[in-house]
Design an enzyme around this catalytic site. Sequence first.
Site, PDB file in Angstrom:
ATOM      1  N   HIS A   1       0.828  -1.218   0.000  1.00 15.78           N
ATOM      2  CA  HIS A   1       0.000   0.000   0.000  1.00 15.78           C
ATOM      3  C   HIS A   1       0.863   1.269   0.000  1.00 15.78           C
ATOM      4  O   HIS A   1       0.683   2.134  -0.869  1.00 15.78           O
ATOM      5  CB  HIS A   1      -0.957  -0.016   1.186  1.00 15.78           C
ATOM      6  CG  HIS A   1      -1.675   1.278   1.395  1.00 15.78           C
ATOM      7  ND1 HIS A   1      -2.577   1.800   0.488  1.00 15.78           N
ATOM      8  CD2 HIS A   1      -1.608   2.179   2.409  1.00 15.78           C
ATOM      9  CE1 HIS A   1      -3.040   2.956   0.930  1.00 15.78           C
ATOM     10  NE2 HIS A   1      -2.453   3.210   2.103  1.00 15.78           N
TER      11      HIS A   1
ATOM     12  N   HIS B   1       3.675   7.078   5.558  1.00 17.77           N
ATOM     13  CA  HIS B   1       2.507   7.822   6.029  1.00 17.77           C
ATOM     14  C   HIS B   1       1.672   7.080   7.071  1.00 17.77           C
ATOM     15  O   HIS B   1       0.898   7.694   7.799  1.00 17.77           O
ATOM     16  CB  HIS B   1       1.621   8.243   4.838  1.00 17.77           C
ATOM     17  CG  HIS B   1       0.785   7.142   4.254  1.00 17.77           C
ATOM     18  ND1 HIS B   1       1.255   6.279   3.299  1.00 17.77           N
ATOM     19  CD2 HIS B   1      -0.492   6.765   4.496  1.00 17.77           C
ATOM     20  CE1 HIS B   1       0.320   5.423   2.957  1.00 17.77           C
ATOM     21  NE2 HIS B   1      -0.761   5.685   3.667  1.00 17.77           N
TER      22      HIS B   1
ATOM     23  N   GLU C   1       0.968   6.079  13.025  1.00 19.30           N
ATOM     24  CA  GLU C   1      -0.347   5.689  13.543  1.00 19.30           C
ATOM     25  C   GLU C   1      -0.450   4.206  13.829  1.00 19.30           C
ATOM     26  O   GLU C   1      -0.964   3.788  14.871  1.00 19.30           O
ATOM     27  CB  GLU C   1      -1.422   6.071  12.534  1.00 19.30           C
ATOM     28  CG  GLU C   1      -2.811   5.641  12.955  1.00 19.30           C
ATOM     29  CD  GLU C   1      -3.823   5.824  11.836  1.00 19.30           C
ATOM     30  OE1 GLU C   1      -4.980   5.476  12.060  1.00 19.30           O
ATOM     31  OE2 GLU C   1      -3.427   6.309  10.760  1.00 19.30           O
ATOM     32  N   ASP C   2       0.058   3.379  12.918  1.00 16.93           N
ATOM     33  CA  ASP C   2      -0.237   1.950  12.970  1.00 16.93           C
ATOM     34  C   ASP C   2       0.921   1.094  13.473  1.00 16.93           C
ATOM     35  O   ASP C   2       0.773  -0.121  13.578  1.00 16.93           O
ATOM     36  CB  ASP C   2      -0.650   1.450  11.579  1.00 16.93           C
ATOM     37  CG  ASP C   2      -1.925   2.125  11.101  1.00 16.93           C
ATOM     38  OD1 ASP C   2      -2.695   2.560  11.964  1.00 16.93           O
ATOM     39  OD2 ASP C   2      -2.123   2.212   9.878  1.00 16.93           O
TER      40      ASP C   2
ATOM     41  N   ASP D   1      -3.208   8.396  -1.218  1.00 20.92           N
ATOM     42  CA  ASP D   1      -3.586   7.353  -0.262  1.00 20.92           C
ATOM     43  C   ASP D   1      -5.037   6.930  -0.475  1.00 20.92           C
ATOM     44  O   ASP D   1      -5.360   5.735  -0.564  1.00 20.92           O
ATOM     45  CB  ASP D   1      -3.368   7.902   1.150  1.00 20.92           C
ATOM     46  CG  ASP D   1      -3.815   6.928   2.229  1.00 20.92           C
ATOM     47  OD1 ASP D   1      -3.672   5.715   2.027  1.00 20.92           O
ATOM     48  OD2 ASP D   1      -4.322   7.397   3.267  1.00 20.92           O
TER      49      ASP D   1
ATOM     50  N   ASP E   1     -23.284  15.894 -24.904  1.00 19.12           N
ATOM     51  CA  ASP E   1     -21.827  15.987 -24.861  1.00 19.12           C
ATOM     52  C   ASP E   1     -21.199  14.723 -24.305  1.00 19.12           C
ATOM     53  O   ASP E   1     -20.226  14.771 -23.554  1.00 19.12           O
ATOM     54  CB  ASP E   1     -21.391  17.195 -24.034  1.00 19.12           C
ATOM     55  CG  ASP E   1     -21.958  17.170 -22.623  1.00 19.12           C
ATOM     56  OD1 ASP E   1     -22.802  16.295 -22.364  1.00 19.12           O
ATOM     57  OD2 ASP E   1     -21.555  18.009 -21.813  1.00 19.12           O
TER      58      ASP E   1
END
Length: 781
Positions: free
Chosen positions: A85, A109, A113-114, A176, A298
């Site tokens: 990812h 990134h 956090e993880d 992301d 269009d």
Amino acid sequence: MDQPGGDIPVHTSSPEREGGAPVEASVAPASPTSRVGEIGCERLVAKVLSYAPQADVQSIRRAFDVANRAHQSQMRDNGDPYITHPLAVAMILARFRLDVQSICTALLHDTIEDTGVTYETLKADFGPVVADLVDGVTKLTRLELQSDRTKQAENFRKLVLAMSKDIRVLLVKLADRLHNMRTLHFVERQDRRQRIARETLDIYAPLAERIGMDRVKTELQNLSFAQLEPEADTTIRTRLNYLRGQGADVIEDVRRELLRLCHEAGLKDAQVSGREKSPYSIWEKMQRRNVAFEQLSDIMAFRMIVDTREDCYMALGAVHAAYPMIAGRFKDYISTPKANGYQSLHTGVTLRSPRNQKIEVQIRTQAMHDVAENGVAAHWVYKEGGTSSPDEGGYGGVRRPRWVQDLLEILEASSAPDEFLENTKLELYQDQVFCFSPKGQLISLPRGATPVDFAYAVHSQIGDTCVGAKVNGRLMPLRHELENGDQVEIMTARGGAPSPSWERFVVTGKARARIRRYVAQQQRQVSLDNGRAALAKAFRQEGVDGSEKIMETTLKALKALKQSSLQDLYVAVGTSNLNARDVVHAAYPELRRVQRVPRMLAGLPGVLGTAGPRPRGAPTMRRPSGGAVPLVGLGAGVAVHYAACCHPLPGDRIVGVVATGKGVTVHTRNCQTLESFAATPERFLDVDWDYDAMARAGGTGQMRVGRISIVAENEGSVLASITNTISKCDAAMVNLKIVHRQLDFTEILLDVEVRDLRHLSSVIAGLRAVSGIAQADRAKS
């Protein structure tokens, strides 16, 4: 990852923690995982070197190593190692030719956090810029948020704060979200897929559009559309495939014809390409115009790329000379670019064959095309070492867009996260109109904007003190909708202030946030003044000291009042949340001894001023014409009077006139008396009837006086007929004046109590039907 913990859940052997963040799982076999990551890293390095040969690719490799170790025990829902990812996000940014710091940020990134990686670690290894960028993208899960909507609003609030410092945060965030949307179909729960898709469509696609990244916006919209409206998506794609098979030669024939026109006009290097509208764009236009697929004109569009700005207009002339132009379809975004910097000429023409097909033609230069496709990323100038900062060129190497500054001002004026989300959605969704100040300054506003929006766009102080506006030299109401090319002159007054009624017609989030803040401040001040006066009166009636010193001592001694400060106490009394007598009793408990009246005496005549029961058959008293003011646009506690010259009624269009020391007098908008106030426009208030409050009260709430002018035959029975008719119409006559009497006719002014304008009209209709009445109309002031 977009919500705290990310949108694409990590495949684990244990239940997912709240928010969907990765948790530790069984370690995947080291060799295959490592090999997949290394191959992806080398592809990424090769891509960066292709557009920046002097790039510090060692930093990219180090960032990959840190991310790979941090995420080594985590897997994606599709079974891939989690490192795929961050690599995919970094590759998306590399295709936009972003700098090394952005690529490193993409790889890292999710680490703060993880995983166990900290901000200090990143700062030590990669420098403060990368650490700040990663921190800006990181979703903070520590806040306890009360609802999904609040969570969404708070995340968006942080995002805007972060991208105000460096727009690369937004670029990483969009990349992301784009990769997460590409893999959204691996999420098992449909409700979660649809929540993520709705958030993408509501927030991230408009953000991509705002910074001009059209390709990202279109892909986000189509991916979200496929999740939210799968049947409609399938149907539109099926129709497009059918048309593609039927008209494969048509696109190529039209492309060659347009290319021939360019060559004949001397544009030898022109390039022409054909395309189809995206499924979401087709569906959105079908919904907006309420038309069928076949009625769209269009679906096919052609893009002409020429060398210079002047060549764009030469190509436009060649196209218009060859094909009939469709009225209303020409837009010149070159002379007046969109807010995101987009420039192009758009026109619609009708082909003579086949079957009078309607097409859209876009004409632009290659530089304009790069901006249209990649937006802010097209402006990015790579700097070796990546030292670009807001101090060095403004905005991470790119000048901060005006709309970002507008969002920051909304952020300052909005008190609640969901209010901020509401206001920013207003900023993100509207089409644009371009208006000019008297000095020629171009102001871009959302479609439907008013002079009040214009005033706040120029400066917040101008909006706050706005009292009137001239549009193209003519005095216009503040609720007037502006059009493209309007010249707007704002009139201000030193004592001017926002009107609460403005909130009903402004369309920009900045204006709405400023108005709400001012109204809240004013209402608090009025409540504070009312509460102070009520408390002073209550202490005076009890004959005790009510000084602020006594009040402060009482607040400290008694927690039962539940007020943190003296001002809060005044406001609580002023808003009737706290009784003034209770405050007196809290300060002087001995005053609580009150004479109690036996319940059996309640209601008897003469006891404590109470009245006995109403005798059976006694007439019911008509409600007086006073009472609560059913108006919006006024602060609490404002004295209101209704003008006797025009007798305004619910249903009339009204305006308020401020008189010093007398409050506000309400007139109808066509009242001739208003001409005498023309020299002082700052005294006018935009007010209206509070129809919602009236409906909740079961009607208009009270009877009001309306005036009728009657011309009747000079007969004795006419007056009796008039009074009988008024009674039958459920109205009451309160005054009658014979203005002029002639031999045959009599002119009468009649004041009647009615509920509203419709009630008055029914009374007039009834009078007109009376024999002997020649004319009955509402009296003019």
